[in-house]
Design a protein around this motif. Structure first.
Motif, short mmCIF file in Angstrom:
data_model
loop_
_atom_site.label_atom_id
_atom_site.label_comp_id
_atom_site.label_asym_id
_atom_site.label_seq_id
_atom_site.Cartn_x
_atom_site.Cartn_y
_atom_site.Cartn_z
N LEU A 139 0.72 -1.22 0.02
CA LEU A 139 0.08 0.08 0.12
C LEU A 139 0.73 1.23 -0.01
N GLN A 140 1.97 1.24 0.84
CA GLN A 140 2.78 2.32 0.78
C GLN A 140 3.76 2.49 -0.46
N THR A 141 3.83 1.50 -1.13
CA THR A 141 4.66 1.86 -2.43
C THR A 141 3.53 2.46 -3.45
N GLU A 142 2.47 1.76 -3.32
CA GLU A 142 1.44 2.37 -4.17
C GLU A 142 1.18 3.94 -4.01
N HIS A 143 0.99 4.25 -2.67
CA HIS A 143 0.94 5.41 -2.35
C HIS A 143 1.80 6.47 -2.67
N GLN A 144 3.16 6.08 -2.71
CA GLN A 144 4.20 6.94 -3.11
C GLN A 144 4.19 6.99 -4.54
N ALA A 145 3.74 5.98 -5.25
CA ALA A 145 3.46 6.31 -6.77
C ALA A 145 2.24 7.26 -7.16
N LEU A 146 1.24 7.09 -6.31
CA LEU A 146 0.20 7.98 -6.56
C LEU A 146 0.52 9.37 -6.38
N ARG A 147 1.43 9.58 -5.29
CA ARG A 147 1.91 11.03 -4.80
C ARG A 147 2.72 11.66 -6.04
N LEU A 148 3.70 10.66 -6.48
CA LEU A 148 4.58 11.22 -7.59
C LEU A 148 3.74 11.54 -8.84
N HIS A 149 2.76 10.52 -9.25
CA HIS A 149 1.83 11.10 -10.38
C HIS A 149 1.00 12.08 -10.20
N THR A 150 0.44 12.35 -9.06
CA THR A 150 -0.53 13.42 -8.78
C THR A 150 0.49 14.83 -8.81
N GLY A 151 1.60 14.60 -8.35
CA GLY A 151 2.53 15.71 -8.21
C GLY A 151 3.10 16.26 -9.66
N LEU A 152 3.31 15.13 -10.63
CA LEU A 152 3.65 15.42 -12.12
C LEU A 152 2.55 16.11 -12.68
N SER A 153 1.10 15.64 -12.50
CA SER A 153 0.30 16.06 -13.40
C SER A 153 0.03 17.52 -12.81
N GLU A 154 0.06 17.65 -11.65
CA GLU A 154 0.03 19.24 -10.98
C GLU A 154 1.20 20.19 -11.85
N MET A 155 2.27 19.60 -11.96
CA MET A 155 3.24 20.23 -12.84
C MET A 155 2.89 20.55 -14.16
N LEU A 156 2.24 19.54 -14.63
CA LEU A 156 1.75 19.82 -16.15
C LEU A 156 0.37 20.67 -16.12
N VAL A 157 -0.39 20.55 -15.55
CA VAL A 157 -1.67 21.34 -15.48
C VAL A 157 -1.60 23.09 -15.76
N PRO A 158 -0.72 23.53 -14.79
CA PRO A 158 -0.60 24.95 -15.13
C PRO A 158 -0.03 25.30 -16.59
N VAL A 159 0.72 24.57 -17.10
CA VAL A 159 1.22 24.84 -18.53
C VAL A 159 0.11 24.81 -19.57
N THR A 160 -0.80 23.47 -19.44
CA THR A 160 -1.70 23.11 -20.21
C THR A 160 -2.74 24.41 -20.08
N ARG A 161 -2.90 25.24 -19.02
CA ARG A 161 -3.72 26.32 -18.99
C ARG A 161 -3.15 27.60 -19.60
N THR A 162 -1.88 27.71 -19.97
CA THR A 162 -1.38 28.89 -20.73
C THR A 162 -2.00 29.14 -21.75
N ASP A 163 -2.32 30.54 -22.05
CA ASP A 163 -2.35 30.87 -23.39
C ASP A 163 -1.76 30.57 -24.46
N VAL A 164 -0.38 30.42 -24.28
CA VAL A 164 0.45 30.00 -25.44
C VAL A 164 0.20 28.40 -25.81
N PHE A 165 0.02 27.74 -24.91
CA PHE A 165 -0.29 26.20 -24.99
C PHE A 165 -1.52 25.94 -25.74
N ASN A 166 -2.59 26.76 -25.27
CA ASN A 166 -3.97 26.57 -25.79
C ASN A 166 -3.97 27.15 -27.16
#
Lengths: 117, 665
Positions: B360-387
């Motif tokens: 469970l803890q391994t899975e938990h860390q993986a979830l944390r990693l990918h949530t974090g990664l997605s959160e890094m991507l989201v602001p960029v996908t919302r920029t004017d230039v990207f869209n």
């Protein structure tokens, strides 16, 4: 290509010489009128930049920047008049110029100038 | 989950073992302690086959990058490991000469990857150090980067072939593919498209020099090859120019993936100091604060691989728009699992839970990693230039108001968008519209040079020069060489014949999810459509997922029980016209299988349908993560056929433009 050579050089005079060589090379081919014109602009930009560096007593680095970066650097260093001159000389469209100015002023938090916009 | 079918597939890990063993053999051939001098571009690929500890174990004392300047070594043996490039050999010669001047005695061994070249010997001879160096090769070929993807990890393959005109990589690809034949069995049929792909196929049909294989017993392949499909990158230049919208593709576009590694803030990779399993649901939201990339935060390389990260396997090929939903689901499931602890009443139940806790803890860390990664991507996908750039892409693909798109691209330049974003859009406009109006092209080029620097003029020249010719004026100037005019890309015809665009209206949404076009939110990559032409013919005409449901009666010669099985490879049959319209040679070669004189096409027809076969798809010049995702999707649609994706490297539009521009990231 002497242009690729130019990009690797550090010495300003050598860069100017290579770009001039590239200009000559392109002007010999009538299908390369655009490239020749661009190289001519590039030489002019380099000499403008050398002048700008002199004007700022060598405190600010301009040499080798692009036209946009030159304008931005001018504004960031309180040389707004010079920025206007670069704009005129290289026929920078208003749209790009205002974007540059806006961003530069915001970066400086120069709200007075922003208000005067 | 995506429900990967549990059909047997090729064990590509074998290739990793071979790469590892060859390296060890190379190191062991030099006796005693040694100093290893490594070509920096090889570090990533080597990292995929071995680890530093293993090198130390085989006598490597110290490691240095191969860089200009003096080299001080404490061991008498110096081992160089590099690609056969002139600049490296010059550095090496320089270092040897320095040592000679200081009368230091060293023994030099040079391992060239993947093979030696006469050019290198000649340069060493000119430099007068040939006698001091023992030259050998380290034959590093395909490296598995996923369970169904192998890569030569040759970053500049595209530029070398289409800009420099250097075909070394084609020969290296032939050798690597030949190794696959020796390991897993022959390719009975080679189908492909593109001039360089055709050259590669011809090389494969000729006898190649014997290669020493450092394996002893090879297990019989579980799923033998039925064919090899070779596409060269020039056949579909449109796809890499688009912004990839799958999770893995977007990470590559926005953060950058090199040799399957991504650089991430350290805080994202290390589990929090005191994990609090009692309150797991709060974690995804609290991690958000830590994720905002702080500039001075230490970055660490992380190897993204589905082998150790099942969550990544689930997410990598999804359109980014649905990644959030999946993450949410996993978070909820984890929460439920943790809550199970409260239901544990008997000691046995409690012990059971503690047993599961590690997982469970391994899975938990993986979830944390990918949530974090997605959160890094989201602001960029919302920029004017990207869209804005996405909008321009979609409009260009639909050939909608092309001249407006050009001025929109100029707006992006004004807004200070990335150079590569702008260049990609301009090339896309040129290919889809068959050239850009001379006047607007010139003004866009001028804007570009003014904004990003005149030093990009060579880039623009390379893009418009043959054989690439992907940035052209329309109409072409009279002086243009005829080959350029002939290579005009028939995009609008292909859009219809290959059903590239799926409407983006609500009714069509289901359809998009049932087709490979999900990877670009409504656009199907041409490269993958072409592969469908060979391997999944009905998928080109309509959505196979629907077809399976509705076409029960339409069994055409095959028994309805076998309907779900992949049809045998019949070459380009049925799509000859489409293929003829695309520039580049089309080929379909049936190879004689040694030991049998029946034509292999017949045997593949007679092959029992129950047996799974593997079709190799080789992308000469690189493929994108999105294409891999789309091909995996095709693979899931039919039983009986697996795809093994082989490529010279993983590319994105950004990395292609940057390699042509000659700037390394």
């Amino acid at each position: 290509l002497s242009l690729e050579e130019a990009s690797r050089m550090v010495d300003p005079t050598a860069v100017v010489t290579s770009v001039k060589a590239a200009h000559k090379f392109f002007s010999e081919d009538k299908d390369r009128a655009f490239e020749a014109k661009m190289m001519d602009e590039s030489t002019r930009l380099l000499s403008t930049q050398q002048q700008l560096e002199k004007d700022s007593d060598g405190k600010v680095n301009f040499f080798g920047l692009s036209v946009s970066e030159t304008i931005r650097t001018c504004i960031l260093n309180g040389m707004a008049k010079k920025a206007d001159r670069v704009k005129a000389e290289f026929k920078v469209p208003d749209k790009r110029f205002w974007h540059l100015k806006l961003h530069a002023l915001t970066a400086m938090r120069d709200f007075e100038a922003l208000d005067a916009f | 989950g995506l429900g990967r079918e549990s059909e047997p597939s090729l064990d590509v890990e074998l290739l990793k073992e071979i790469g590892k063993k060859a390296l060890i053999d190379a190191l062991n051939s030099v006796n005693g302690a040694k100093t290893l001098v490594l070509d920096p571009t090889l570090a990533g690929p080597l990292g995929l086959v071995t680890e530093v500890a293993l090198l130390k174990h085989h006598g490597v004392d110290k490691m240095f990058w191969l860089e200009p300047g003096p080299l001080s070594s404490t061991t008498s043996n110096i081992v160089y490991l590099c690609r056969p490039l002139i600049k490296y050999v010059k550095i090496l010669a320089d270092q040897i000469k320095r040592h000679a001047k200081e009368s230091l005695k060293h023994r030099y061994t040079l391992f060239l990857v993947p093979r030696t070249s006469t050019l290198v010997t000649r340069i060493l001879e000119e430099e007068g150090v040939l006698g001091d160096v023992t030259i050998s090769s380290y034959n590093l070929q395909f490296i598995p980067i996923a369970e169904d993807v192998v890569s030569l990890e040759s970053d500049n393959a595209f530029k070398e072939i289409w800009v420099d005109g250097d075909e070394t990589v084609i020969y290296n690809s032939a050798l690597a593919l030949d190794t696959l034949q020796k390991l897993y069995g022959p390719f009975p049929r080679i189908v492909g498209k593109g001039d360089h792909a055709s050259r590669l196929a011809t090389l494969l049909t000729k006898p190649l020099p014997e290669q020493a294989l450092s394996t002893t017993n090879i297990p019989p392949p579980a799923a033998p090859f039925d064919s090899l499909i070779i596409l060269d990158r020039q056949v579909d230049m449109i796809t890499p120019l688009l912004t990839q919208l799958t999770y893995e593709g977007l990470i590559d576009e926005l953060i950058g993936l090199r040799n399957s590694q991504v650089e991430l803030p350290l805080s994202l990779l290390t589990p929090p100091a005191a994990p609090n399993p009692a309150n797991p649901a709060a974690l995804p939201s609290t991690s958000a604060a830590a994720v905002i990339p702080v500039n001075n935060e230490k970055m660490k390389k992380h190897h993204l691989t589905a082998a150790t990260d099942p969550l990544f396997a689930e997410l990598r090929d999804l359109n980014f728009s649905s990644v959030g939903k999946s993450l949410n689901k996993v978070a909820h499931r984890l929460d439920e699992d943790y809550k199970a602890r409260f239901q544990a009443k008997t000691p046995a139940q409690l012990r059971d839970f503690v047993g599961k806790l590690g997982g469970l803890q391994t899975e938990h860390q993986a979830l944390r990693l990918h949530t974090g990664l997605s959160e890094m991507l989201v602001p960029v996908t919302r920029t004017d230039v990207f869209n804005k750039s996405l909008e321009i892409q979609q409009n260009l693909l639909a050939s909608y108001e092309v001249s407006n798109q050009i001025s929109a691209i100029e707006d992006l330049i004004a807004q200070g968008a990335d150079m590569q974003v702008v260049v990609r859009l301009l090339c896309l406009a040129s290919i889809t519209a068959g050239g850009i109006k001379a006047k607007s092209l010139e003004s866009a080029k001028r804007e570009l040079l003014q904004a990003y620097g005149y030093n990009y003029l060579p880039l623009l020249l390379s893009l418009s020069a043959p054989p690439l010719s992907i940035l052209l004026p329309n109409p072409l100037p009279v002086s243009t060489v005829p080959s350029v005019a002939a290579s005009k890309y028939p995009f609008t015809t292909l859009r219809k014949s290959l059903r590239l665009l799926i409407d983006d209206n609500p009714e069509a949404l289901d359809e998009v999810e049932n087709d490979i076009s999900f990877v670009y939110s409504g656009y199907a990559p041409i490269s993958i459509r072409l592969i469908q032409c060979v391997a999944q013919k009905n998928g080109v005409i309509s959505n196979p997922a629907e077809k399976n449901v509705t076409d029960d009666g339409d069994a055409k010669g095959k028994g309805s029980a076998k309907k779900l099985y992949a049809h045998p490879i019949l070459g380009w049959k049925g799509f000859e016209d489409v293929l003829a319209a695309i520039p580049g040679k089309t080929f379909d070669i049936v190879q004689k299988v040694p030991g049998g004189d029946t034509a292999p096409s017949v045997t593949s027809l007679l092959r029992p349908h129950e047996q799974t076969t593997t079709t190799i798809v080789f992308f000469l010049g690189g493929c994108t993560y999105t294409e891999i995702a789309a091909l995996r999707w095709v693979s899931r649609q039919n039983r009986g056929r697996k795809f093994l994706i082989a490529t010279t490297g993983i590319v994105s539009g950004g990395s292609l433009i940057q390699s042509i521009a000659g700037v390394s990231k």
